[in-house]
Design a protein around this motif. Structure first.
Motif, mmCIF file in Angstrom:
data_model
loop_
_atom_site.group_PDB
_atom_site.id
_atom_site.type_symbol
_atom_site.label_atom_id
_atom_site.label_comp_id
_atom_site.label_asym_id
_atom_site.label_seq_id
_atom_site.Cartn_x
_atom_site.Cartn_y
_atom_site.Cartn_z
ATOM 1 N N ASP A 1 0.804 -1.223 0.000
ATOM 2 C CA ASP A 1 0.000 0.000 0.000
ATOM 3 C C ASP A 1 0.837 1.273 0.000
ATOM 4 O O ASP A 1 0.288 2.360 -0.160
ATOM 5 C CB ASP A 1 -0.956 0.016 1.195
ATOM 6 N N ASP B 1 -2.295 6.104 -3.893
ATOM 7 C CA ASP B 1 -3.751 6.225 -3.968
ATOM 8 C C ASP B 1 -4.255 6.678 -2.599
ATOM 9 O O ASP B 1 -4.645 5.867 -1.754
ATOM 10 C CB ASP B 1 -4.375 4.891 -4.377
ATOM 11 N N ARG B 2 -4.216 7.971 -2.423
ATOM 12 C CA ARG B 2 -4.559 8.556 -1.122
ATOM 13 C C ARG B 2 -5.978 8.201 -0.692
ATOM 14 O O ARG B 2 -6.241 7.869 0.457
ATOM 15 C CB ARG B 2 -4.369 10.077 -1.194
ATOM 16 N N GLU B 3 -6.911 8.243 -1.621
ATOM 17 C CA GLU B 3 -8.318 7.978 -1.295
ATOM 18 C C GLU B 3 -8.529 6.540 -0.832
ATOM 19 O O GLU B 3 -9.187 6.285 0.176
ATOM 20 C CB GLU B 3 -9.196 8.281 -2.512
ATOM 21 N N ALA B 4 -7.936 5.585 -1.556
ATOM 22 C CA ALA B 4 -8.087 4.169 -1.178
ATOM 23 C C ALA B 4 -7.436 3.899 0.182
ATOM 24 O O ALA B 4 -7.989 3.162 1.004
ATOM 25 C CB ALA B 4 -7.469 3.268 -2.243
ATOM 26 N N CYS B 5 -6.286 4.512 0.421
ATOM 27 C CA CYS B 5 -5.606 4.313 1.707
ATOM 28 C C CYS B 5 -6.391 4.954 2.849
ATOM 29 O O CYS B 5 -6.419 4.420 3.960
ATOM 30 C CB CYS B 5 -4.175 4.841 1.653
ATOM 31 N N HIS B 6 -7.033 6.065 2.556
ATOM 32 C CA HIS B 6 -7.848 6.709 3.594
ATOM 33 C C HIS B 6 -9.013 5.794 3.994
ATOM 34 O O HIS B 6 -9.354 5.689 5.175
ATOM 35 C CB HIS B 6 -8.359 8.064 3.112
ATOM 36 N N LYS B 7 -9.604 5.118 3.016
ATOM 37 C CA LYS B 7 -10.703 4.192 3.311
ATOM 38 C C LYS B 7 -10.203 2.962 4.067
ATOM 39 O O LYS B 7 -10.860 2.473 4.979
ATOM 40 C CB LYS B 7 -11.394 3.764 2.012
ATOM 41 N N LYS B 8 -9.030 2.478 3.676
ATOM 42 C CA LYS B 8 -8.478 1.261 4.285
ATOM 43 C C LYS B 8 -7.911 1.515 5.681
ATOM 44 O O LYS B 8 -7.960 0.654 6.548
ATOM 45 C CB LYS B 8 -7.385 0.686 3.371
ATOM 46 N N TYR B 9 -7.365 2.740 5.876
ATOM 47 C CA TYR B 9 -6.736 3.101 7.154
ATOM 48 C C TYR B 9 -7.329 4.422 7.653
ATOM 49 O O TYR B 9 -6.644 5.446 7.694
ATOM 50 C CB TYR B 9 -5.217 3.233 6.993
ATOM 51 N N PRO B 10 -8.607 4.428 8.024
ATOM 52 C CA PRO B 10 -9.280 5.685 8.364
ATOM 53 C C PRO B 10 -8.709 6.406 9.588
ATOM 54 O O PRO B 10 -8.876 7.615 9.721
ATOM 55 C CB PRO B 10 -10.731 5.264 8.596
#
Length: 191
Positions: free
Chosen positions: A140, A157-166
């Protein structure tokens, strides 16, 4: 003399650039400073109607005032949508000011290429404690810088990482930071 080398030489435009850049017309080129020589090269390049300028480290070694002046001239030239500039530079702040597209090359390999604004929008920097970094899947993040104060990991992929690691803070980043983390990608974790 330069006008003889170009079919579409615009002597008036060249004189305008000389005045704008405050370049002396009574001095030999070898006596000009590095900044003045670069301004003269740019004045020459822009005075013959070229649709593509290829600039290698055009602003390297110049003081910030001269660099900004040159970048302003480039932006003006680019207002004509038929003009383009291909510019290599290690000064990423200059690229952030002027580039539409960027390509990062390291040791002859393209690491990243695309629209500058999209690259900046998609990438992010996770700032966390060292122990939190171990909770992030290695695939990631591009690479992570570890210090006594914690860790920073670059994600593409900032958005996907934000969802995965809120629970983790993912900040916007700069081209310079992106380049630094991509160059260290093989180490994965570095100081």
């Amino acid at each position: 003399i330069a006008g003889a080398a170009y079919k579409q030489w615009d002597a008036h435009l060249f004189q305008d650039y000389l005045k704008r850049f405050q370049l002396p017309t009574d001095k030999e080129i070898k006596s000009l400073s590095k900044g003045m020589k670069m301004k003269l090269q740019i004045a020459t390049a822009l005075s013959h109607g070229a649709k593509l300028l290829i600039m290698d480290e055009a602003t390297t070694g110049l003081d910030p005032v001269v660099r900004n002046e040159i970048l302003d001239i480039f932006r003006e030239d680019l207002q004509d949508a038929t003009n383009s500039i291909l510019m290599s530079s290690h000064i990423t702040s200059d690229l952030e000011k002027i580039a539409d597209c960027v390509t990062f090359i390291d040791k002859g390999k393209i690491l990243l290429s695309g629209v500058k604004d999209e690259i900046l929008e998609n990438h992010g920097l996770i700032k966390c404690r060292k122990e939190e970094l171990s909770e992030i899947a290695k695939e990631d993040y591009i690479s992570a810088r570890i210090s006594d104060f914690g860790a920073e990991a670059m994600v593409s992929d900032r958005e996907a990482c934000h969802k995965k690691y809120p629970s983790l803070l993912i900040e916007k980043t700069t081209l310079e930071e992106i380049m630094l983390f991509y160059v260290n990608r093989e180490k994965k974790e570095w100081n």
